[in-house]
Design an enzyme around this catalytic site. Sequence first.
Site, short mmCIF file in Angstrom:
data_model
loop_
_atom_site.label_atom_id
_atom_site.label_comp_id
_atom_site.label_asym_id
_atom_site.label_seq_id
_atom_site.Cartn_x
_atom_site.Cartn_y
_atom_site.Cartn_z
N GLU A 2 1.41 -0.49 -4.96
CA GLU A 2 0.47 0.58 -5.29
C GLU A 2 1.33 1.85 -5.33
OE1 GLU A 2 -3.52 2.84 -3.63
OE2 GLU A 2 -1.86 2.37 -2.30
N ASP A 20 0.84 -1.20 0.00
CA ASP A 20 0.00 0.00 0.00
C ASP A 20 0.87 1.25 0.00
OD1 ASP A 20 -2.70 1.27 0.43
OD2 ASP A 20 -1.68 1.99 2.23
#
Length: 550
Positions: free
Chosen positions: A312, A280
């Site tokens: 990400e 993330d």
Amino acid sequence: MAAPIEFALFAPYNEGASLVSCFSNWEEIPMEKDKQGYFRTSVELEDGIYKYKFRVKSKSWFFEADQWVEVNDPYATDIEDSTQNCVVRLKDGQRIVDTYVWMHDDKPLPPDHELVIYEMHVGDFSGGEDDAYPRGNYQHVIEKLDYLVELGINAIELMPIKEYPGDYSWGYNPRYFFATESSYGSTDELKHLIDECHGKGIRVIMDGIYNHSEAESPLTQIDHDYWYHHAPRDPDNNWGPEFNYEHYDEKLETYPARKFIGDVVRFWITEYHIDGIRYDAARQMASHDFMHWIVQETKKTAEAKPFYNIAEYIPENPSITNVDGPMDGCWHDSFYHTVKPHICGDRFDLESLKDVIDCKRQGYLGATNVVNYLSNHDHERLMVELANREIFDEEAFKRLKLGAVLLMTAVGIPLLWMGEEFGEYQPKSIESRKINWQLLSNDYNRGLCDYYKGLIGLRKNNQALYTENINFFFEDADTKVMAYVRWNDEGSRVAVVANFSDNFLTGYTLSNFPENGIWHEWTGNYEVEASNNTLTLDLGGYEAKVFVWQ
């Protein structure tokens, strides 16, 4: 029979620490610091389950100097939700997480290039059935694995499952990095879920939050600036104290934040047998050195097993995955941001469509370097976007099918956000939003699900779609039609023709068709013949045709 059990806390610059626990009637047991920076003490304990905490003289700037504070063990593998005490289990004189016995470790798992990923939130994946039972636990995901197998899914990406405060969250506020979210079930039940996935040939990718932690995570209380940046570097994109991967402790010759997260990642691979990590907010980690190192640690720990590291990294930068880049793949956010307005009819730009369908045009090198999606937990589902434009019913489902074709035939790894395959329509919310399984009793929704099932099967049976090979052989900006072909060296070929207009095109002629002869049109299940490198067809508005070389 009692055995000596050691309790240790890494706090190298703190002046004092002690252990408090149920076995000392919550009275302090002093701990001694060694030269490696660990406070240690040993206690004779019988096998069983015990609760404990540490008290430490904090060096965090928001406490008074050397103030004693109670903290949980940053390495605790279980937290009692009601008391927020650490839980330790002892068996045969050793610490254990649980007694789960793995059954399917010998099953082969698909390599990265074959993956079709299904992103899910454990709490919301089940419970939207037509009964009052709340569901939402690991065991209820197991109950739906046959559905995912039938759909063709061979990897699930679990939204964060590390222990967070409260009983409902998306999980991006991790407080404890070694403990699992108690509201979803026990550690045994999580292992059972992962084991059952492996038994069905499904890999399990974990969403990992290594950019930040929740504000009351133990390390923040012990010595905040030893592990974290003192203040947010980008206040607009700050979700909690940010790990400082560049801080090096010269005395102990260690990078404290890297040491901790390295231990976290190795633990999850060895203890829970996970098969990949989605990192993330990787851009906010701001350290390619750390990312290179942590990816190498995952591969070493997983040994012969396939392990997929996905960043990400937004805004995108292909260098994150290329030859010198640390990651195996990254979320292809421009795919979503380009395909969505074309499905919704907001704009038409051939070159930008080509850029995201063939990620090599953006500088990516291979098919496993991007994970494509029409939606994910951060975005509204396409059905919501269409409804916002007052596009409903048959027209909406037609456009969703066009999106599905693009997703499954573009260069890259496809990812579905739970419920998207049958037209889930609920807007995203940080409140609980169970997906509505009753929709599958409707013809349109069931039809879309069957369409996805067929496309996933097509992808698995036509390995042209695993390659980087793609050629845009036809485009017509006036009619908003484009066509491309995918192929591999063994002669498998798939050609896609897509109409991004409302117009029904009767007797439409495609030139430059890649091969003369008989092709099978997959969406309508019929044969067509191309000759003189042309093909004439009828093409509905917002429709894609998929031709498979016979």
